[in-house]
Design a protein around this motif. Structure first.
Motif, mmCIF file in Angstrom:
data_model
loop_
_atom_site.group_PDB
_atom_site.id
_atom_site.type_symbol
_atom_site.label_atom_id
_atom_site.label_comp_id
_atom_site.label_asym_id
_atom_site.label_seq_id
_atom_site.Cartn_x
_atom_site.Cartn_y
_atom_site.Cartn_z
ATOM 1 N N VAL A 91 0.825 -1.214 0.000
ATOM 2 C CA VAL A 91 0.000 0.000 0.000
ATOM 3 C C VAL A 91 0.858 1.261 0.000
ATOM 4 O O VAL A 91 0.450 2.295 -0.543
ATOM 5 N N VAL A 182 2.913 1.811 9.226
ATOM 6 C CA VAL A 182 1.611 1.675 8.582
ATOM 7 C C VAL A 182 0.667 1.000 9.575
ATOM 8 O O VAL A 182 0.835 -0.183 9.904
ATOM 9 N N GLN A 184 -2.415 -0.800 10.418
ATOM 10 C CA GLN A 184 -3.310 -1.623 9.603
ATOM 11 C C GLN A 184 -4.727 -1.689 10.178
ATOM 12 O O GLN A 184 -5.360 -2.738 10.244
ATOM 13 N N CYS A 220 -4.909 3.314 7.882
ATOM 14 C CA CYS A 220 -5.372 2.696 6.639
ATOM 15 C C CYS A 220 -6.896 2.631 6.607
ATOM 16 O O CYS A 220 -7.560 2.605 7.644
ATOM 17 N N GLU A 228 -5.951 0.100 2.059
ATOM 18 C CA GLU A 228 -5.458 1.291 1.368
ATOM 19 C C GLU A 228 -4.836 2.232 2.388
ATOM 20 O O GLU A 228 -5.425 2.493 3.446
ATOM 21 N N LEU A 229 -3.632 2.723 2.086
ATOM 22 C CA LEU A 229 -3.004 3.707 2.953
ATOM 23 C C LEU A 229 -3.833 4.981 2.908
ATOM 24 O O LEU A 229 -4.053 5.558 1.841
#
Length: 239
Positions: A91, A182, A184, A220, A228-229
């Protein structure tokens, strides 16, 4: 990113870090776990999980399904957590290529390269912008949260410490350097290293920040079949 085929199941147990036992349509089966971390707070008996189905495209795979997401029951309701350890890099790459991920100090990227070695470290991304500025990015996926506070790691990580020290050296050499966490899941209040699980990692993150490494945490948009980021979800970082 999208998973082409997703199946809903109930988690039973995890005999080792690579395999989980789940109930699919009333039948207990073994599935591959795409995250070798502990994930003990996520994979609890009876939890709803989502599996990527590889029927018709098995190749050399042993197991038909891979576990990619789980519903975590919290005081505020159900939190959907993607726990695919390969997804964060994907992503991030998508967001960089689409120009959605803007990094401080870089403008209009002309090169995005995965898995690049510098000195004794292999970083997730090496990038260059149109002005010739060069940068390294190390990506870490975050699945651990408590009452809306995200943290990393969920197990000691000497490799993570090595990456942070390597990024600090890159910054001292004139590169731009980023540690990108990131998250999640969505809706997190903030992010911090988990000093109880691995105090040395918390110290290394502080050291990296003090030596020019930019520490970022981004949430996300999570679906059972997608990740999707969310570049608008810049989560406050507490180093």
């Amino acid at each position: 990113m999208k998973y082409p085929r997703i199946t809903k199941a109930k988690f039973v147990e995890r005999p080792n870090r690579f395999i989980a036992r789940v109930i699919v349509d009333g039948t207990q089966v073994d599935v591959h776990v795409k995250n070798t971390g502990r994930c003990k707070e996520l994979l609890v008996p009876g939890a709803t999980v989502f599996l990527e189905d590889f029927e018709g495209r098995m190749g050399t795979r042993k197991y038909r399904w891979s576990l990619v997401a789980v519903e975590k029951v919290t005081e505020k309701g159900i939190l959907l957590v993607n726990m695919d350890s390969q997804a964060p890099n994907q992503v991030v790459e998508e967001a960089l290529e689409e120009g959605r991920l803007k990094l401080d100090g870089l403008n209009d990227l002309k090169l995005i390269r995965r898995e690049t070695v510098h000195e004794d470290s292999r970083f997730d991304f090496y990038i260059e912008d149109k002005d010739g500025q060069k940068a390294f990015i190390e990506v870490k996926g975050v699945t651990l949260e408590h009452e809306g506070h995200a943290s990393f790691p969920d197990a000691p990580t000497e490799r993570g410490i090595k990456h942070l020290k390597g990024l600090a050296r890159c910054a001292e050499q004139g590169f731009s350097a980023y540690a990108l966490f990131v998250i999640q899941m969505q809706g997190m209040k903030d992010f911090a290293p988990d000093a109880l699980i691995h105090p040395d990692f918390a110290d290394a993150l502080s050291f990296a920040s003090e030596h020019g490494v930019k520490i970022l945490a981004i949430g996300c948009k999570v679906g059972p079949d997608s990740l999707e980021l969310n570049t608008e979800d810049l989560v406050p970082v507490r180093v």
